[in-house]
Write a protein that holds these residues in place. Sequence first.
Motif, PDB file in Angstrom:
ATOM      1  N   LEU A  84      30.769  -0.952 -25.188  1.00  0.00           N
ATOM      2  CA  LEU A  84      31.401  -0.414 -26.405  1.00  0.00           C
ATOM      3  C   LEU A  84      31.040  -1.242 -27.632  1.00  0.00           C
ATOM      4  N   GLY A  85      30.299  -2.325 -27.438  1.00  0.00           N
ATOM      5  CA  GLY A  85      29.973  -3.218 -28.552  1.00  0.00           C
ATOM      6  C   GLY A  85      31.100  -4.210 -28.789  1.00  0.00           C
ATOM      7  N   ALA A  86      30.802  -5.212 -29.615  1.00  0.00           N
ATOM      8  CA  ALA A  86      31.794  -6.250 -29.960  1.00  0.00           C
ATOM      9  C   ALA A  86      32.353  -6.943 -28.716  1.00  0.00           C
TER      10      ALA A  86
ATOM     11  N   VAL B 254      59.339   9.069 -15.037  1.00  0.00           N
ATOM     12  CA  VAL B 254      58.059   8.394 -14.777  1.00  0.00           C
ATOM     13  C   VAL B 254      57.348   8.247 -16.117  1.00  0.00           C
ATOM     14  N   SER B 255      56.634   7.176 -16.276  1.00  0.00           N
ATOM     15  CA  SER B 255      55.842   7.023 -17.503  1.00  0.00           C
ATOM     16  C   SER B 255      54.407   7.438 -17.226  1.00  0.00           C
ATOM     17  N   MET B 256      53.801   8.032 -18.247  1.00  0.00           N
ATOM     18  CA  MET B 256      52.401   8.454 -18.179  1.00  0.00           C
ATOM     19  C   MET B 256      51.654   7.613 -19.192  1.00  0.00           C
ATOM     20  N   ASN B 257      50.731   6.804 -18.727  1.00  0.00           N
ATOM     21  CA  ASN B 257      50.078   5.833 -19.607  1.00  0.00           C
ATOM     22  C   ASN B 257      48.616   6.181 -19.879  1.00  0.00           C
ATOM     23  N   SER B 258      48.223   6.002 -21.144  1.00  0.00           N
ATOM     24  CA  SER B 258      46.821   6.044 -21.540  1.00  0.00           C
ATOM     25  C   SER B 258      46.514   4.725 -22.229  1.00  0.00           C
ATOM     26  N   TYR B 259      45.246   4.405 -22.304  1.00  0.00           N
ATOM     27  CA  TYR B 259      44.858   3.139 -22.944  1.00  0.00           C
ATOM     28  C   TYR B 259      43.666   3.389 -23.862  1.00  0.00           C
ATOM     29  N   ILE B 260      43.727   2.748 -25.030  1.00  0.00           N
ATOM     30  CA  ILE B 260      42.596   2.805 -25.949  1.00  0.00           C
ATOM     31  C   ILE B 260      41.928   1.439 -25.955  1.00  0.00           C
ATOM     32  N   VAL B 261      40.613   1.437 -25.805  1.00  0.00           N
ATOM     33  CA  VAL B 261      39.841   0.189 -25.837  1.00  0.00           C
ATOM     34  C   VAL B 261      38.883   0.288 -27.027  1.00  0.00           C
ATOM     35  N   GLN B 262      38.995  -0.714 -27.921  1.00  0.00           N
ATOM     36  CA  GLN B 262      38.179  -0.678 -29.127  1.00  0.00           C
ATOM     37  C   GLN B 262      37.138  -1.781 -29.136  1.00  0.00           C
ATOM     38  N   GLY B 263      35.868  -1.390 -29.177  1.00  0.00           N
ATOM     39  CA  GLY B 263      34.793  -2.309 -29.521  1.00  0.00           C
ATOM     40  C   GLY B 263      34.239  -1.805 -30.836  1.00  0.00           C
ATOM     41  N   GLU B 264      32.902  -1.753 -30.937  1.00  0.00           N
ATOM     42  CA  GLU B 264      32.340  -1.059 -32.099  1.00  0.00           C
ATOM     43  C   GLU B 264      32.524   0.448 -31.903  1.00  0.00           C
TER      44      GLU B 264
ATOM     45  N   ASN C 271      40.040   8.228  -2.887  1.00  0.00           N
ATOM     46  CA  ASN C 271      41.317   8.534  -2.217  1.00  0.00           C
ATOM     47  C   ASN C 271      42.473   7.657  -2.641  1.00  0.00           C
ATOM     48  N   VAL C 272      42.342   7.055  -3.800  1.00  0.00           N
ATOM     49  CA  VAL C 272      43.518   6.401  -4.396  1.00  0.00           C
ATOM     50  C   VAL C 272      43.741   7.020  -5.785  1.00  0.00           C
ATOM     51  N   HIS C 273      43.959   8.288  -5.862  1.00  0.00           N
ATOM     52  CA  HIS C 273      44.661   9.022  -4.869  1.00  0.00           C
ATOM     53  C   HIS C 273      43.862  10.241  -4.383  1.00  0.00           C
ATOM     54  N   TRP C 274      42.897  10.688  -5.166  1.00  0.00           N
ATOM     55  CA  TRP C 274      42.008  11.774  -4.785  1.00  0.00           C
ATOM     56  C   TRP C 274      40.604  11.199  -4.538  1.00  0.00           C
ATOM     57  N   PRO C 275      39.713  12.000  -3.951  1.00  0.00           N
ATOM     58  CA  PRO C 275      38.412  11.429  -3.564  1.00  0.00           C
ATOM     59  C   PRO C 275      37.525  10.997  -4.720  1.00  0.00           C
ATOM     60  N   GLU C 276      37.783  11.546  -5.920  1.00  0.00           N
ATOM     61  CA  GLU C 276      36.894  11.249  -7.051  1.00  0.00           C
ATOM     62  C   GLU C 276      37.308  10.001  -7.830  1.00  0.00           C
ATOM     63  N   THR C 277      38.381   9.348  -7.428  1.00  0.00           N
ATOM     64  CA  THR C 277      39.008   8.328  -8.284  1.00  0.00           C
ATOM     65  C   THR C 277      38.119   7.106  -8.492  1.00  0.00           C
ATOM     66  N   ILE C 278      38.089   6.640  -9.732  1.00  0.00           N
ATOM     67  CA  ILE C 278      37.442   5.372 -10.059  1.00  0.00           C
ATOM     68  C   ILE C 278      38.465   4.476 -10.752  1.00  0.00           C
ATOM     69  N   ALA C 279      38.170   3.177 -10.807  1.00  0.00           N
ATOM     70  CA  ALA C 279      38.937   2.242 -11.630  1.00  0.00           C
ATOM     71  C   ALA C 279      38.004   1.712 -12.703  1.00  0.00           C
ATOM     72  N   THR C 280      38.584   1.393 -13.851  1.00  0.00           N
ATOM     73  CA  THR C 280      37.799   0.885 -14.979  1.00  0.00           C
ATOM     74  C   THR C 280      38.259  -0.538 -15.285  1.00  0.00           C
ATOM     75  N   PHE C 281      37.300  -1.415 -15.543  1.00  0.00           N
ATOM     76  CA  PHE C 281      37.628  -2.830 -15.760  1.00  0.00           C
ATOM     77  C   PHE C 281      37.008  -3.288 -17.068  1.00  0.00           C
ATOM     78  N   ASP C 282      37.840  -3.843 -17.944  1.00  0.00           N
ATOM     79  CA  ASP C 282      37.338  -4.423 -19.189  1.00  0.00           C
ATOM     80  C   ASP C 282      36.946  -5.870 -18.916  1.00  0.00           C
ATOM     81  N   THR C 283      35.644  -6.121 -18.924  1.00  0.00           N
ATOM     82  CA  THR C 283      35.143  -7.445 -18.544  1.00  0.00           C
ATOM     83  C   THR C 283      35.523  -8.511 -19.559  1.00  0.00           C
ATOM     84  N   ASP C 284      35.839  -8.103 -20.779  1.00  0.00           N
ATOM     85  CA  ASP C 284      36.183  -9.057 -21.843  1.00  0.00           C
ATOM     86  C   ASP C 284      37.580  -9.643 -21.625  1.00  0.00           C
ATOM     87  N   SER C 285      38.560  -8.777 -21.412  1.00  0.00           N
ATOM     88  CA  SER C 285      39.955  -9.250 -21.294  1.00  0.00           C
ATOM     89  C   SER C 285      40.411  -9.394 -19.852  1.00  0.00           C
TER      90      SER C 285
END
Length: 420
Positions: free
Chosen positions: A133-135, A32-42, A146-160
């Motif tokens: 984040l600026g820029a 299985v792959s474990m993914n992280s993402y870096i988002v750069q603004g200012e 509950n996708v998959h635990w009750p605390e879960t959020i999704a993050t959306f980059d409005t720029d891309s």
Amino acid sequence: MKISPVTDGIYRLSANAENILFEGLWPIPNGVSMNSYIVQGEKTAIIDGVCGWDGVPETLFSQFGEAGIDVNSIDYVVINHMEPDHSGWLEEFRCIRPDFVIVTGKKAVPMLESFYGIKNEVIEVGDGDTLDLGAGKILSFAEIPNVHWPETIATFDTDSGTLFSCDAFGSFGAISDAPYDDQLSPEQIDFFEAEAVRYYANIVAAFSTPVKKAIEKCGSLPIKIVAPGHGIVWRRDPHKIINDYRRYADYQKGPARDEITLIWGSMYGMTEKAVAPAVEALESAGAKVHVHRVPESSWGDILASVWTSTGVVLAMPTYEYKMFPPMAAVLDELGKKKVQNRKAFRFGSYGWSGGAQKELDEIIKRWKMNWEFLEPLEFKGSPGGEDIDTIRSRCRELARVVNKDGWYTPGIKKGDYCIS
Ligand code: FEO
């Protein structure tokens, strides 16, 4: 472990986990792959992390330099989900960078303290909240409980238009140098679809109603890229994996694909004698059949197989006035995953007294599975010729029922429909 650019200002960092049981329970023969993402603004944010398996997260940290990112430049750590396969690196990260700010859902805050003793420098976010984040890089957040635990959020980059969905839209399967759908052949996409089905059935299946709600909520976003916490990133066709997940969620209440899963177990070969004739009858009636033996087959494979099948055949003997125990364990797990409304048939042997059928009925009732069974067949000792004939006949009938009911609408094959 690799780093690669997803799109302008966004990088994917990933490590493969192999030779482990996922969640300490599920075999992952293809990793299985474990993914992280870096988002750069200012300012810079890192979204999710990876568990501390075998050299991770040290290798994650080493990749910051490869991308020209100073670890001290990371301002925010966004925790979409607290399960330690994503949050388990926080303690190590704190050792190299003590003064970062965590951005996470409200229900994750007490978990941060109980898991890692983190009490401060936390920004709570909920539906519609944003982080600038600026820029031009503005992250918005959506609660997908509950996708998959009750605390879960999704993050959306409005720029891309990149949706960082964590467990949602993820799959098993280690990833080599090609982590994007636009780099993969149709055969490789098929591989990750099969891995997505097993991931879904093993990890997310019990939460299929929340999955549908999350898809509905995220459906209002202008998504151009889906970047999950496990599996490939969907840049060319982000709606494929969203539609796949919608279909997988629908499989919970059935019907699923016009396929039949036969699960069997046998102590001394009596029940086994009827298995080959049953498979032959199903196949001769045109059914696509998946066969698993308990306890030899992995639960992960069996769950994935039943999840996508409309029909199920269960073949097991009575054992000490009850059902053959490994079959009972698998059925209990199917009940917990809320696998409902299957068409089914059961046969099996007994020595001096039945009991398997009674326990089967109890399990189906206890978990409100609502499986519709053809008349079961129990035989004393070895199956006779008439027993085999009856089993063949009922298997053909099951194949006919599954085929007949295997259509959502005329001309659209069950399991292949798509909403976009
Ligand atoms: Fe990938 Fe629920 O953690």
